[in-house]
Design a protein around this motif. Structure first.
Motif, mmCIF file in Angstrom:
data_model
loop_
_atom_site.group_PDB
_atom_site.id
_atom_site.type_symbol
_atom_site.label_atom_id
_atom_site.label_comp_id
_atom_site.label_asym_id
_atom_site.label_seq_id
_atom_site.Cartn_x
_atom_site.Cartn_y
_atom_site.Cartn_z
ATOM 1 N N THR A 62 -17.989 2.283 5.097
ATOM 2 C CA THR A 62 -17.374 0.996 4.818
ATOM 3 C C THR A 62 -16.578 0.545 6.043
ATOM 4 N N PRO A 63 -16.147 -0.720 6.081
ATOM 5 C CA PRO A 63 -15.350 -1.177 7.222
ATOM 6 C C PRO A 63 -14.087 -0.359 7.458
ATOM 7 N N ASP A 64 -13.534 0.247 6.392
ATOM 8 C CA ASP A 64 -12.341 1.081 6.581
ATOM 9 C C ASP A 64 -12.680 2.556 6.797
ATOM 10 N N GLY A 65 -13.969 2.855 7.011
ATOM 11 C CA GLY A 65 -14.360 4.181 7.444
ATOM 12 C C GLY A 65 -14.626 5.209 6.383
ATOM 13 N N HIS A 66 -14.886 4.784 5.139
ATOM 14 C CA HIS A 66 -15.187 5.732 4.060
ATOM 15 C C HIS A 66 -16.690 5.834 3.828
ATOM 16 N N VAL A 67 -17.138 7.024 3.432
ATOM 17 C CA VAL A 67 -18.563 7.284 3.217
ATOM 18 C C VAL A 67 -18.969 6.816 1.816
ATOM 19 N N VAL A 68 -19.935 5.888 1.748
ATOM 20 C CA VAL A 68 -20.435 5.420 0.454
ATOM 21 C C VAL A 68 -21.884 5.835 0.219
ATOM 22 N N ALA A 69 -22.529 6.389 1.242
ATOM 23 C CA ALA A 69 -23.888 6.903 1.094
ATOM 24 C C ALA A 69 -24.100 7.960 2.176
ATOM 25 N N ALA A 89 -31.686 15.687 0.821
ATOM 26 C CA ALA A 89 -31.017 14.913 -0.231
ATOM 27 C C ALA A 89 -30.482 13.614 0.335
ATOM 28 N N ALA A 90 -30.365 12.624 -0.542
ATOM 29 C CA ALA A 90 -29.724 11.350 -0.215
ATOM 30 C C ALA A 90 -28.963 10.886 -1.443
ATOM 31 N N VAL A 91 -27.722 10.460 -1.256
ATOM 32 C CA VAL A 91 -26.899 10.012 -2.371
ATOM 33 C C VAL A 91 -26.208 8.704 -2.008
ATOM 34 N N VAL A 92 -26.023 7.858 -3.021
ATOM 35 C CA VAL A 92 -25.341 6.581 -2.836
ATOM 36 C C VAL A 92 -24.304 6.442 -3.941
ATOM 37 N N HIS A 93 -23.076 6.107 -3.573
ATOM 38 C CA HIS A 93 -22.020 5.909 -4.559
ATOM 39 C C HIS A 93 -22.420 4.808 -5.532
ATOM 40 N N GLY A 94 -22.049 4.977 -6.802
ATOM 41 C CA GLY A 94 -22.428 4.010 -7.825
ATOM 42 C C GLY A 94 -22.040 2.582 -7.493
ATOM 43 N N SER A 95 -20.891 2.395 -6.846
ATOM 44 C CA SER A 95 -20.414 1.054 -6.516
ATOM 45 C C SER A 95 -21.243 0.389 -5.420
ATOM 46 N N ALA A 96 -22.045 1.180 -4.703
ATOM 47 C CA ALA A 96 -22.816 0.644 -3.576
ATOM 48 C C ALA A 96 -24.314 0.634 -3.851
ATOM 49 N N GLN A 97 -24.735 0.979 -5.047
ATOM 50 C CA GLN A 97 -26.163 1.015 -5.357
ATOM 51 C C GLN A 97 -26.717 -0.404 -5.478
ATOM 52 N N GLY A 98 -28.015 -0.538 -5.248
ATOM 53 C CA GLY A 98 -28.660 -1.838 -5.323
ATOM 54 C C GLY A 98 -28.500 -2.680 -4.075
ATOM 55 N N ARG A 99 -28.040 -2.069 -2.978
ATOM 56 C CA ARG A 99 -27.821 -2.813 -1.728
ATOM 57 C C ARG A 99 -28.739 -2.334 -0.602
ATOM 58 N N GLY A 100 -29.755 -1.571 -0.955
ATOM 59 C CA GLY A 100 -30.706 -1.117 0.047
ATOM 60 C C GLY A 100 -30.210 0.008 0.930
#
Length: 261
Positions: A62-69, A89-100
């Motif tokens: 994210t812009p503030d440097g946190h890992v979301v995927a 493995a690949a994981v995406v945080h629930g809040s960031a899913q659906g964004r490719g």
């Protein structure tokens, strides 16, 4: 360096080696998969070693440097000497899913694989999850070539796909593309897991949402998985390759298998 400039949405796709980010990635991995057993986690020190020795450890920040995927992989080689890159493995945080983000992670892994001389990537997925099959086969253009029953232990059947990273343009998705129409599939899932041949192709219907079926009727879901196991083993053994998995209707998706040309 590719991945060093944020995308238009402000998210940065990049390789990771910073210990703080690797720890955050390991935590995200446990949260997304719901793991509580430490044996099922991923070790940040292992990730650091992979990143320094030809592996791929990539994240979306994210812009503030946190890992979301996050995704990671390592070099592999067949017994005949064929080299490839294996994405574990690949994981995406629930809040960031659906964004490719899954696609962005795979493309960054592909860049790293090419950088280290691999022309293909491979990874395993649960063949009963139609959404993942569609992403792997239709969105990315990978091909499912191998079937491994009980890959990680009981009730963990997996298809393994291969993806040509020299050309990551999807081969079955895109504007103007049309698959051959699938054969009729009976209602109420009576033919889920039962192959149907038509015009040289083999179609294999499955529930569009196996998780919902398992919650509502565990016995029916188990029956479908058993049918899929038998059908997938037979199709792969006879030289078929899964090239697509698309939604047929609200309840059913359909794999399409072809013979290698």
């Amino acid at each position: 360096m590719p991945g060093s400039v944020p995308d238009d949405d402000g998210l940065l796709v990049t390789g990771m080696s910073d210990p703080v980010l690797l720890q955050e990635a390991a935590q995200l991995y446990r949260e997304v998969f719901g793991y509580t057993d430490p044996a099922h986690g991923v070790n940040p020190r292992l990730l650091s070693a992979l990143a320094a020795n030809g592996g791929s450890v990539v994240g979306v920040l994210t812009p503030d440097g946190h890992v979301v995927a996050f995704a990671y992989g390592f070099p592999g080689v067949d017994r005949d000497g064929t080299a490839y890159h294996y994405s574990q493995a690949a994981v995406v945080h629930g809040s960031a899913q659906g964004r490719g983000l899954g696609r962005r992670l795979k493309r960054e892994q592909a860049r790293i694989a090419l950088e280290h001389g691999a022309r293909h990537m491979r990874w395993a997925y649960d063949p009963a999850i139609a959404r993942n099959a569609h992403f792997n086969l239709d969105v990315l253009g990978a091909r499912a070539r191998w079937f491994h029953p009980d890959f990680y232990g009981p009730e963990s059947d997996r298809l393994v796909v291969e993806w040509d990273v020299t050309d990551t343009t999807p081969t079955t998705a895109g504007v103007g593309h049309t698959d051959p129409p699938p054969p009729a599939v009976s209602a109420e899932g009576r033919h889920w897991g039962v192959p149907v041949q038509a015009d040289g192709s083999v179609y294999l219907p499955l529930p569009a949402r196996i998780g919902e079926l398992a919650a509502a009727d565990p016995a029916a879901a188990a029956t479908v998985r058993a049918r899929l196991r038998e059908a997938l083993a037979a199709l792969i053994d006879e030289g078929r390759v899964a090239v697509s998995c698309r939604r047929l209707d609200v309840a059913t998706s359909v794999y399409r298998f072809e013979r290698e040309s």
